[in-house]
Write a protein that holds these residues in place. Structure first.
Motif, PDB file in Angstrom:
ATOM      1  N   THR A 147     -27.914  66.340-112.462  1.00  0.00           N
ATOM      2  CA  THR A 147     -28.492  67.346-113.244  1.00  0.00           C
ATOM      3  C   THR A 147     -28.060  67.132-114.900  1.00  0.00           C
ATOM      4  OG1 THR A 147     -28.502  69.710-113.590  1.00  0.00           O
ATOM      5  CG2 THR A 147     -26.431  68.952-113.257  1.00  0.00           C
ATOM      6  N   HIS A 167     -25.069  66.499-124.930  1.00  0.00           N
ATOM      7  CA  HIS A 167     -25.676  66.257-123.547  1.00  0.00           C
ATOM      8  C   HIS A 167     -24.994  65.836-122.491  1.00  0.00           C
ATOM      9  CE1 HIS A 167     -28.811  64.308-121.042  1.00  0.00           C
ATOM     10  NE2 HIS A 167     -29.362  65.458-121.145  1.00  0.00           N
ATOM     11  N   VAL A 221     -27.241  69.175-118.651  1.00  0.00           N
ATOM     12  CA  VAL A 221     -27.054  70.503-119.166  1.00  0.00           C
ATOM     13  C   VAL A 221     -26.577  70.130-120.816  1.00  0.00           C
ATOM     14  CG1 VAL A 221     -26.332  71.578-117.309  1.00  0.00           C
ATOM     15  CG2 VAL A 221     -24.698  70.587-118.693  1.00  0.00           C
ATOM     16  N   GLU A 222     -27.083  71.074-121.439  1.00  0.00           N
ATOM     17  CA  GLU A 222     -26.665  71.166-122.907  1.00  0.00           C
ATOM     18  C   GLU A 222     -25.594  72.069-123.145  1.00  0.00           C
ATOM     19  OE1 GLU A 222     -30.185  72.114-125.322  1.00  0.00           O
ATOM     20  OE2 GLU A 222     -31.348  70.649-124.029  1.00  0.00           O
ATOM     21  N   ARG A 244     -20.328  75.187-122.516  1.00  0.00           N
ATOM     22  CA  ARG A 244     -20.196  76.199-121.671  1.00  0.00           C
ATOM     23  C   ARG A 244     -21.028  75.858-120.012  1.00  0.00           C
ATOM     24  NH1 ARG A 244     -22.282  81.250-124.032  1.00  0.00           N
ATOM     25  NH2 ARG A 244     -20.187  81.458-124.853  1.00  0.00           N
ATOM     26  N   ASP A 245     -22.135  75.466-120.295  1.00  0.00           N
ATOM     27  CA  ASP A 245     -23.019  75.006-119.106  1.00  0.00           C
ATOM     28  C   ASP A 245     -22.254  73.874-118.325  1.00  0.00           C
ATOM     29  OD1 ASP A 245     -24.808  76.768-119.653  1.00  0.00           O
ATOM     30  OD2 ASP A 245     -26.357  75.779-120.630  1.00  0.00           O
ATOM     31  N   ALA A 246     -21.965  72.763-119.158  1.00  0.00           N
ATOM     32  CA  ALA A 246     -21.072  71.654-118.584  1.00  0.00           C
ATOM     33  C   ALA A 246     -19.738  72.249-117.744  1.00  0.00           C
ATOM     34  CB  ALA A 246     -20.529  70.935-119.710  1.00  0.00           C
ATOM     35  N   ASN A 247     -19.323  73.247-118.183  1.00  0.00           N
ATOM     36  CA  ASN A 247     -17.838  73.685-117.636  1.00  0.00           C
ATOM     37  C   ASN A 247     -18.353  74.455-116.200  1.00  0.00           C
ATOM     38  OD1 ASN A 247     -15.627  72.715-119.100  1.00  0.00           O
ATOM     39  ND2 ASN A 247     -16.025  74.210-120.861  1.00  0.00           N
ATOM     40  N   GLU A 248     -19.319  75.109-116.315  1.00  0.00           N
ATOM     41  CA  GLU A 248     -19.999  76.082-115.120  1.00  0.00           C
ATOM     42  C   GLU A 248     -20.316  75.177-114.056  1.00  0.00           C
ATOM     43  OE1 GLU A 248     -23.159  78.467-116.170  1.00  0.00           O
ATOM     44  OE2 GLU A 248     -21.944  79.806-117.664  1.00  0.00           O
ATOM     45  N   LYS A 249     -20.934  73.785-114.307  1.00  0.00           N
ATOM     46  CA  LYS A 249     -21.234  72.933-113.219  1.00  0.00           C
ATOM     47  C   LYS A 249     -19.843  72.313-112.858  1.00  0.00           C
ATOM     48  CE  LYS A 249     -25.911  73.136-113.350  1.00  0.00           C
ATOM     49  NZ  LYS A 249     -26.393  73.881-111.978  1.00  0.00           N
TER      50      LYS A 249
END
Length: 74
Positions: free
Chosen positions: A10, A45, A12-13, A16-21
């Motif tokens: 996957t 990215h 992400v940008e 925050r989104d990277a930490n969630e993943k």
């Protein structure tokens, strides 16, 4: 984990989104900088992956796109 070991990828940008993943068990594979064609601004990215998971039978489940790209003889 290396990119070749990932069964699912996957992108992400943003941090925050990277930490969630990462909290969901994804593993960080690459960090790059991309440029938006709309406004020429750069952004971070992230590419994350999950390894193939063993099934209850001990076999490894690979996603459809991985099976199609790397056919396995049974």
């Amino acid at each position: 984990m290396q990119m070749s070991e990932a069964a699912v990828l996957t992108e992400v940008e943003g941090i925050r989104d990277a930490n969630e993943k990462l909290a969901e068990g994804w593993r960080l594979l690459a960090v790059t900088v991309k440029t938006s064609p709309a406004n020429n601004e750069q952004y971070t990215h992230f590419v994350l992956g999950k390894p193939a998971e063993p099934t209850s039978s001990g076999q490894v489940f690979l996603s459809k796109h991985v099976r199609e790209k790397y056919p396995v003889k049974e």
